[in-house]
Design a protein around this motif. Structure first.
Motif, PDB file in Angstrom:
ATOM      1  N   LEU A  17     -19.830  -5.827  15.758  1.00 14.82           N
ATOM      2  CA  LEU A  17     -19.986  -5.263  14.421  1.00 14.82           C
ATOM      3  C   LEU A  17     -19.108  -6.011  13.433  1.00 14.82           C
ATOM      4  O   LEU A  17     -18.013  -6.452  13.780  1.00 14.82           O
ATOM      5  N   THR A  18     -19.583  -6.112  12.216  1.00 13.11           N
ATOM      6  CA  THR A  18     -18.737  -6.630  11.155  1.00 13.11           C
ATOM      7  C   THR A  18     -17.753  -5.525  10.765  1.00 13.11           C
ATOM      8  O   THR A  18     -17.943  -4.347  11.123  1.00 13.11           O
ATOM      9  N   ALA A  19     -16.740  -5.868  10.014  1.00 16.90           N
ATOM     10  CA  ALA A  19     -15.766  -4.869   9.566  1.00 16.90           C
ATOM     11  C   ALA A  19     -16.446  -3.797   8.730  1.00 16.90           C
ATOM     12  O   ALA A  19     -16.154  -2.599   8.873  1.00 16.90           O
ATOM     13  N   GLU A  20     -17.357  -4.193   7.849  1.00 14.64           N
ATOM     14  CA  GLU A  20     -18.063  -3.232   6.998  1.00 14.64           C
ATOM     15  C   GLU A  20     -18.944  -2.304   7.828  1.00 14.64           C
ATOM     16  O   GLU A  20     -18.963  -1.095   7.613  1.00 14.64           O
ATOM     17  N   GLU A  21     -19.673  -2.846   8.792  1.00 13.49           N
ATOM     18  CA  GLU A  21     -20.528  -2.026   9.657  1.00 13.49           C
ATOM     19  C   GLU A  21     -19.689  -1.030  10.452  1.00 13.49           C
ATOM     20  O   GLU A  21     -20.053   0.137  10.579  1.00 13.49           O
ATOM     21  N   GLU A  81     -16.758   0.189   9.653  1.00 15.72           N
ATOM     22  CA  GLU A  81     -16.206   1.192   8.732  1.00 15.72           C
ATOM     23  C   GLU A  81     -17.247   2.271   8.421  1.00 15.72           C
ATOM     24  O   GLU A  81     -16.960   3.475   8.470  1.00 15.72           O
ATOM     25  N   ARG A 115     -24.512  -7.740  19.341  1.00 12.42           N
ATOM     26  CA  ARG A 115     -23.503  -8.579  18.690  1.00 12.42           C
ATOM     27  C   ARG A 115     -22.356  -7.697  18.239  1.00 12.42           C
ATOM     28  O   ARG A 115     -22.507  -6.487  18.111  1.00 12.42           O
ATOM     29  N   CYS A 137     -26.506  -1.061  11.765  1.00 13.00           N
ATOM     30  CA  CYS A 137     -26.013  -1.870  12.868  1.00 13.00           C
ATOM     31  C   CYS A 137     -27.005  -1.974  14.018  1.00 13.00           C
ATOM     32  O   CYS A 137     -27.671  -1.016  14.370  1.00 13.00           O
TER      33      CYS A 137
END
Length: 123
Positions: A31-35, A37, A29, A23
């Protein structure tokens, strides 16, 4: 008797690839859901006081690595110390290496640096 596979005399246990933070700084920016998690798993591992203390003992130990025999006096039983060290290893924060009967732990510097970078606030 345990069904666990016998470890060779010298075996290095690297940090799991899934634990490596990917990340950018939080200010760059969302975080995506995967990042989120993956990164939350590392912070969760450090959220336990015994784990944080063990992590600190390894990180501050002379030479950058510590034998489990040198860091096990944290007020819990040896099996509990082993459990916490395993959780830190699974989170990607520590690597381990068996040398004879002892296991040596080292902080995974790239993961810790990435976590620090992620938390860095642009000035």
């Amino acid at each position: 008797m345990s069904n666990a596979k016998a470890l060779p005399l010298l075996e290095r246990q690297p940090a799991p690839e899934s634990a490596v933070p990917c990340c950018p700084p939080l200010t760059e920016r969302p975080l995506t859901a995967e990042e989120a998690e993956r990164t939350a798993g590392m912070f969760k591992a450090l959220g336990d006081p015994v784990r944080l203390r063990l992590f600190s003992l390894v990180a501050s130990h002379e030479g950058g690595e510590a034998c489990v025999c040198d860091i096990s006096d944290v007020g819990v039983s040896q099996p509990t110390v082993s459990h916490h060290l395993k959780k830190l290893r699974e989170a990607g924060l520590l690597t381990s290496e068996r040398r004879g009967t002892w296991v040596y732990y080292r902080v995974e510097p790239s993961v810790v640096a990435a976590m620090g970078q992620m938390l860095k606030i642009a000035g």
